[in-house]
Enzyme design. Structure first.
Site, mmCIF file in Angstrom:
data_model
loop_
_atom_site.group_PDB
_atom_site.id
_atom_site.type_symbol
_atom_site.label_atom_id
_atom_site.label_comp_id
_atom_site.label_asym_id
_atom_site.label_seq_id
_atom_site.Cartn_x
_atom_site.Cartn_y
_atom_site.Cartn_z
ATOM 1 N N TYR A 47 -7.395 6.392 3.565
ATOM 2 C CA TYR A 47 -7.264 5.405 2.343
ATOM 3 C C TYR A 47 -6.449 4.252 2.790
ATOM 4 C CZ TYR A 47 -6.804 3.088 -2.197
ATOM 5 O OH TYR A 47 -6.823 2.244 -3.083
ATOM 6 N N GLU A 100 0.861 -1.239 0.022
ATOM 7 C CA GLU A 100 0.269 -0.132 -0.131
ATOM 8 C C GLU A 100 0.840 1.212 0.170
ATOM 9 O OE1 GLU A 100 -3.089 0.520 -0.880
ATOM 10 O OE2 GLU A 100 -3.527 -1.424 -0.850
ATOM 11 N N ASP A 126 -10.792 6.493 -3.046
ATOM 12 C CA ASP A 126 -9.990 7.613 -3.570
ATOM 13 C C ASP A 126 -10.484 7.998 -4.930
ATOM 14 O OD1 ASP A 126 -9.832 5.384 -5.187
ATOM 15 O OD2 ASP A 126 -7.393 5.358 -5.159
#
Ligand code: SF4
Length: 365
Positions: free
Chosen positions: A123, A41, A141
């Protein structure tokens, strides 16, 4: 746990079915341990999946565990990141690893706790919580906003600060009802990357097309809506009314120009620090060879074109005693007021013609 409080929106089942069959095989997807998801991520912030894959695999070989990453030299971490860009991400990832190690070595599953770590926003927190721990928190997002805005033909401005919160809440209600929150989030990301792309969505092959309201409107790319932020330039223009007795000088615009072939009064854009009077005198000299004396503007005309706005300063000009020949390649005429109608003029000039001061200027000569 599955809740069935509200029916799922009609796009959810085909999305999940499509994802099952068509998802890409990704190294962090096939083995989604919290550490691997955390690293992936961070790498995926600002970077595309295809670029990330080789870096991810190399990084995992260099730092196989969170403890290895925490204990590594920063230089070694940056070396592994080299070429991926946005190096602050690498530094924050390592800070994050060190902080987690200092707190016992367990990556938290709760998004609120995750979001307190360096480099982890809402996020990323939701992505880690759902993908690594199966928690029901939606990711929101720009990609998710785009797909959702199209599915619902949502006319709201998607750049508004409040839209994310609203979409988060909408998706939260949905993700709480699905069996696999990780798959739900990843399916939305995957469809945004592979099918519902920003400029050229592949609607014909999209599994959601029957549920998609933007497609029903025939206007997929009309969403997401954004505000018109383009700044329209504003020009100041000065033009001269040059009378010779009861006749006024008009000139034809060259065909290469905008409004080419139409007629106008001599004049042009004000240069930096120039007054309208100075601009008229300069422009008239350049365009006609006449040395006129301009009076302060008798009127201001405002006009908007598609790509710019204009304020036109209209100045009456006095000719020198002896009038030389007009030096110009452009056709020109000295016309009486009643003859003006025989020539095509831009709209802004018709605004001049309607001015009482303009009519008066004729009467005085
Ligand atoms: Fe996006 Fe087209 Fe699919 Fe709608 S049908 S979700 S616009 S790709």
């Amino acid at each position: 746990m599955t809740h069935h409080s509200e029916p799922l929106p009609d796009w959810v089942p085909p999305l999940l079915a499509w994802f099952k069959r068509h998802q890409r095989i990704l190294p962090w997807r096939s083995e989604p341990t919290p550490y691997r998801v955390l690293v992936s991520e961070f790498m995926l912030q600002q970077t595309q999946v295809a670029t990330v894959i080789p870096y991810f695999e190399r990084f995992m070989r260099a730092f196989p565990t969170l403890a290895d990453l925490a204990a590594a030299d920063q230089a070694a971490v940056l070396k592994q990141w080299e070429g991926l860009g946005y190096y602050a991400r690498a530094r924050r990832l390592q800070e994050c690893a060190r902080m987690i190690m200092a707190q016992g070595g367990e990556i938290p599953a709760d998004p609120a706790e995750l979001a307190r770590l360096p480099g982890i926003g809402l996020y990323t927190a939701a992505a880690i919580a759902s993908i690594a721990f199966g928690r029901s928190f939606p990711v929101v997002d720009g990609n998710v906003l785009r797909v959702r805005a199209r599915l619902l033909a949502d006319p709201a401005d998607q750049s508004r600060a409040s839209i994310k919160r609203q979409v988060y809440n909408d998706l939260l209600a949905i993700i709480r009802q699905v069996d696999d929150p990780s798959a739900f989030n990843q399916a939305l990301m995957e469809i945004s990357a592979l099918v519902c792309q920003p400029r050229q969505p592949r609607c014909a092959e999209c599994p959601l097309q029957n549920a998609c309201r933007a497609v029903a409107e025939g206007a997929a790319t009309a969403y997401p809506r954004r505000p018109q932020t383009k700044v329209v330039p504003h020009y100041h223009v000065a033009v001269g009314l040059i009378f010779n007795g009861d006749r006024l000088l008009i000139m034809q615009r060259s065909t290469e120009q905008m409004l080419g072939g139409l007629w106008e009064f001599p004049g042009g854009k004000l240069e930096q620090d120039e007054t309208p009077v100075q601009a008229v005198e300069r422009e008239v000299l350049e365009e006609t060879g006449l040395q006129v004396q301009a009076a302060p503007p008798l009127a201001l005309i405002r006009h908007a074109y598609s790509h710019f706005r204009m304020t036109m300063h209209v100045c009456r000009c006095t000719l020198p005693d002896t009038i030389g020949e007009i030096l110009s390649d452009r056709p020109h005429h000295w016309v009486k007021r009643e003859e003006l109608n025989a020539f095509p003029f831009p709209t802004a000039n018709h605004k001049i013609f309607a001015l009482p001061a303009f009519v008066e200027a004729f009467n005085h000569d």
